[in-house]
Design an enzyme around this catalytic site. Structure first.
Site, PDB file in Angstrom:
ATOM      1  N   SER A  24      -4.616   5.437  -3.073  1.00 51.57           N
ATOM      2  CA  SER A  24      -3.189   5.181  -2.860  1.00 51.57           C
ATOM      3  C   SER A  24      -2.541   4.347  -3.957  1.00 51.57           C
ATOM      4  O   SER A  24      -1.304   4.268  -4.018  1.00 51.57           O
ATOM      5  CB  SER A  24      -2.975   4.499  -1.505  1.00 51.57           C
ATOM      6  OG  SER A  24      -3.035   5.439  -0.464  1.00 51.57           O
ATOM      7  N   LYS A  32       0.356   5.620  -6.025  1.00 49.05           N
ATOM      8  CA  LYS A  32       1.771   5.499  -5.674  1.00 49.05           C
ATOM      9  C   LYS A  32       2.527   4.549  -6.595  1.00 49.05           C
ATOM     10  O   LYS A  32       3.766   4.570  -6.621  1.00 49.05           O
ATOM     11  CB  LYS A  32       1.900   5.067  -4.223  1.00 49.05           C
ATOM     12  CG  LYS A  32       1.498   6.190  -3.264  1.00 49.05           C
ATOM     13  CD  LYS A  32       1.161   5.705  -1.877  1.00 49.05           C
ATOM     14  CE  LYS A  32       0.617   6.888  -1.065  1.00 49.05           C
ATOM     15  NZ  LYS A  32      -0.198   6.488   0.066  1.00 49.05           N
ATOM     16  N   SER A  54       3.061   2.681   2.182  1.00 44.19           N
ATOM     17  CA  SER A  54       2.169   3.656   1.534  1.00 44.19           C
ATOM     18  C   SER A  54       2.269   5.044   2.150  1.00 44.19           C
ATOM     19  O   SER A  54       1.272   5.740   2.313  1.00 44.19           O
ATOM     20  CB  SER A  54       0.718   3.148   1.628  1.00 44.19           C
ATOM     21  OG  SER A  54      -0.130   3.866   0.773  1.00 44.19           O
TER      22      SER A  54
END
Length: 391
Positions: free
Chosen positions: A67, A70, A130
């Protein structure tokens, strides 16, 4: 300012104010070795004002960022907003396909078909909770397809010089190894995010919670709200690569960025990120030694209408250094492949200032031409030849 004079300006250890929301360690307890477990294979602490590495471990080792991807999604969004290619107030209709495929899939904003969040709301969903679904929605809203969005991400990575990075998706969801990066590249990305788009960074990062459709979710970033001045950025996890984080904090105008990757547990990752930031602020100070445009030397030119070109720093130059009055001054040398060939344009990066400091990794500062140098005419060549003979 001379190299020997800058150290006298070093600030004393920063004393942090106590707040109810934070537990502030005594800086005296943070002196000594960097507080990071040997179980963590990859770590990097960078002083953004100078680009110096205050701590480095396996910083060019590739890993899957999960993640943390991102952060590039946010950078790509910021660039589109800054260039006027999309307005944060633009609404986007969530389709049934997007809901079916991404709503509730991993970290999520829990978007539903028929909703019309703005691009800015989706961006907050990506940076704060997220949201995998929010990232996909942003990609579709701005470029029309995930493939086009990922092309933008990789183009941005190339522009930033992230030579050991590739993105295969918008949100870091497992993609059979297409997405990989390094600590060095992530620190470059994080520094570029806060330096190029400071207003957008303040607007979209550092929020403790996000509420969408009555559902409030917490930001799990281990830095925001837990380290004085902490305001981002992102965590990640895959079973193959372990726990990863890129975090940042700013105090009295000085910003540090930390990257931790491959941690066997979230607890060790979070403790390392917070500990390295506190250690960096407690053990190092930053001193500005030259303003943007300061002439620091000159380089020899071949075949030009001038024999030398002045060199200047392209931005304000600050040096991070240990808080130790007995430390030796830095050793600075100008490096370039020379003689340089004319023509040379003012503002062109043509050399570097190599800085060495005791007990710290050496680093290079880009130097640019402070004047144009045209190609030599017949008279210039004659004068230069005579000058060379007597030099």
């Amino acid at each position: 300012m001379g190299a020997a004079a800058w150290l006298a300006l070093a600030a004393p250890p920063h004393v942090l104010a106590q707040t109810r929301a934070l537990t502030i360690p005594d800086p005296a307890t943070l002196r000594g070795p960097a507080p990071i477990s040997p179980e963590i294979p990859v770590a990097l602490l960078v002083d953004v004002s100078s680009g110096q590495h205050l701590f480095a471990r396996e910083i060019d080792r590739r890993f899957m960022p999960a993640s943390v991807t991102k952060v590039m999604t946010a950078f790509t969004a910021f660039r589109l907003i800054d260039e006027g290619r999309i307005d944060p107030a633009t609404p986007f209709l969530i389709s049934q396909d997007l809901e079916d495929q991404w709503s509730g899939e991993g970290s999520s904003m829990f978007l539903k078909a028929g909703e019309r969040p703005t691009f800015g709301e989706l961006l907050l969903g990506a940076t704060t909770v997220s949201g995998n679904d929010a990232c996909v929605a942003m990609a579709l809203a701005s470029t029309g397809s995930l493939r086009a969005w990922v092309r933008l991400m990789n183009r941005n990575a190339a522009d930033l010089g992230m030579g050991n990075t590739h993105f295969g998706g918008a949100n870091g969801f497992p993609d059979e190894g297409q997405t990989f990066t390094t600590a060095r590249d992530l620190a470059t990305l994080g520094s570029s995010l806060v330096n190029r788009y400071p207003g957008l960074y303040r607007r979209y990062f550092g929020h403790p919670t996000l509420t969408w459709r009555g559902l409030t979710q917490a930001n799990h970033d281990p830095v925001t709200g837990k380290v004085a001045g902490g305001d981002g950025m992102k965590t990640g996890f895959t079973s193959e690569a372990g726990y990863t984080v890129i975090g940042s904090a700013k105090r009295e105008g000085r910003r540090l960025i930390v990257v931790v990757a491959g941690s066997p547990t979230a607890r060790l990752r979070d403790e390392a990120a917070r500990g390295l930031l506190e250690w960096g602020f407690a053990n190092f100070a930053s001193t500005r030694v030259a303003e943007k445009g300061t002439i620091v030397g000159r380089a020899r030119v071949q075949g030009g209408d001038a024999r030398h070109v002045p060199l200047r720093v392209a931005q304000d130059l600050a040096l991070a250094h240990p808080i130790d009055r007995g430390a030796a001054p830095p050793r600075m040398t100008i490096r370039y492949r020379g003689p340089l060939e004319a023509p040379i344009s003012q503002g062109e990066v043509i050399a570097s200032l190599h800085v060495e400091m005791d007990s710290m990794p050496a680093f290079d500062v880009p130097l640019e031409a402070a004047a144009d140098v045209g190609e030599a005419g017949p008279l210039d060549r004659l004068v230069n030849g005579v000058a060379e003979f007597f030099s």
